[in-house]
Design an enzyme around this catalytic site. Structure first.
Site, short mmCIF file in Angstrom:
data_model
loop_
_atom_site.label_atom_id
_atom_site.label_comp_id
_atom_site.label_asym_id
_atom_site.label_seq_id
_atom_site.Cartn_x
_atom_site.Cartn_y
_atom_site.Cartn_z
N CYS A 107 0.81 -1.23 0.00
CA CYS A 107 0.00 0.00 0.00
C CYS A 107 0.84 1.28 0.00
CB CYS A 107 -0.94 0.00 1.19
SG CYS A 107 -0.14 -0.44 2.75
N HIS B 74 -3.07 6.30 4.76
CA HIS B 74 -1.65 6.46 5.05
C HIS B 74 -1.16 7.82 4.52
CE1 HIS B 74 -1.62 2.37 6.25
NE2 HIS B 74 -0.88 1.83 5.31
#
Ligand code: 3JN
Length: 333
Positions: A128, A241
């Site tokens: 990711c 994130h």
């Protein structure tokens, strides 16, 4: 077309279901697979209850065009041959095959056409943190070949799965109630803390997460000369994130060039107006698709460029990127 989600009960599996619910792919039949523990549970898709089947060595994937697999590297390794046995294309969210030469590692905005050459019928979805970084690096790399990238990540609990998100929430509840917080999923208490470790440490004192960013970036961007030094940090954020990124290319990149490149890059939204205190933050980005970029500025220590990039780890960092790989293949083959 017929699809399967393997690991349907997990955080990423459920997000894939949501992306499909939104009409991203032409779903004829959809099958759900999981561990013995989740088998028998049902999930709702387009108003219909679908039962989760246990994934076993006897599972029959014939007739399934694409399997979106997110059940961890051990399961992916063990069951890849079962899943692909009858020509099913496996889009794998784990690290199991990412660095295998005969497995493409794909972020459609950067190297979509790699997905068209998958001799083992396996296509890997990158980590990711790498996905959101390369979506932002690629437009800069078109201006001048990037050579050095330093990145510090601020990774949400969602990256460690649904149980980790629940643990963060429970820690806050316990602390407020005067109880000692329980720590299971991370190396330390995450509530009111930051933890400079994601995944295990390797021989060179970088963590495996940090080394994934190093290796995967080179493979996706087809450039062995991009060196990435990462510090990956878990922060008490539920979802999305963030990354503080510094880059240096062969030539200097001006802020104006970078802003123009970000503004027109596929998958990127430039949210950068410091005078109005506009910059991307995980609370605003959670649940959305793009990689948001802000805080673009010239590096006062040299000829580099610094910026800030935020994306929802469960969507672009996992479920959405996997679905976009399938969309790319359907549109181009
Ligand atoms: O912690 C995060 O924010 C991302 C975690 C990714 C992850 C966690 C456990 C195993 C991965 C991954 O996608 O690389 C793996 C793995 O597949 O090795």
């Amino acid at each position: 077309m017929n699809f399967a989600i393997v690991g349907a009960g997990g955080a990423v599996g459920r997000e894939i279901l949501k992306v499909l619910e939104g009409g991203a792919l032409p779903v004829g039949n959809l099958r759900l697979f999981g561990s013995a523990r989740s088998a028998g549970r049902t999930l709702t898709f387009q108003g219909k209850e679908i039962e989760i089947e246990e994934l076993t060595h006897e599972s029959d994937f014939s007739g399934v065009d694409f399997a979106l697999v997110s059940a961890g590297a051990i399961v992916s390794r063990e069951f890849a041959s079962v899943i692909t046995a009858h020509g099913t294309v496996m889009v794998d969210n784990s690290s199991a095959f990412r660095m295998d030469e005969d497995v493409p590692l794909v972020v459609p905005e950067v190297n979509g056409s790699d997905a068209l050459n998958a001799p083992r019928n396996i296509i890997a979805n990158p980590n990711c943190t790498t996905i959101q970084m390369v979506v932002a690096l690629n437009p800069l790399h078109q201006i001048t070949p990037l050579r050095r990238v330093h990145v510090a990540t601020y990774q949400a609990a969602s990256g460690a799965g649904a149980a980790a998100m629940a643990e963060l929430e429970q820690q806050h509840t316990d602390i407020v109630a005067g109880r000692a917080p329980v720590v299971n999923r991370f190396s330390a208490q995450l509530a009111y803390n930051v933890i400079p470790q994601i995944d295990v440490f390797t021989d060179n004192d970088y963590t495996r997460e940090e080394m994934k960013m190093y290796h995967e970036t080179k493979k996706i961007m087809h450039d062995d000369n991009i060196a990435v030094s990462a510090t990956c940090v878990r922060v008490p954020v539920m979802r999305a994130h963030s990354e503080a990124i510094w880059v240096e290319g062969e030539e200097a990149i001006t802020v104006e060039q970078a802003r123009a490149a970000f503004a027109s890059a596929p998958g990127v939204v430039l949210a950068d107006d410091v005078a109005a205190q506009v910059y991307p933050m995980p609370l605003d980005v959670a649940g959305t698709d793009p990689v948001f970029v802000g805080r673009v500025r010239a590096d006062i220590s040299g000829k580099g460029l610094s910026f800030w990039a935020v994306a929802d780890q469960l969507r672009k960092g996992a479920a959405l990127n996997a679905v976009q790989i399938v969309q790319y293949i359907i549109a181009h083959r």
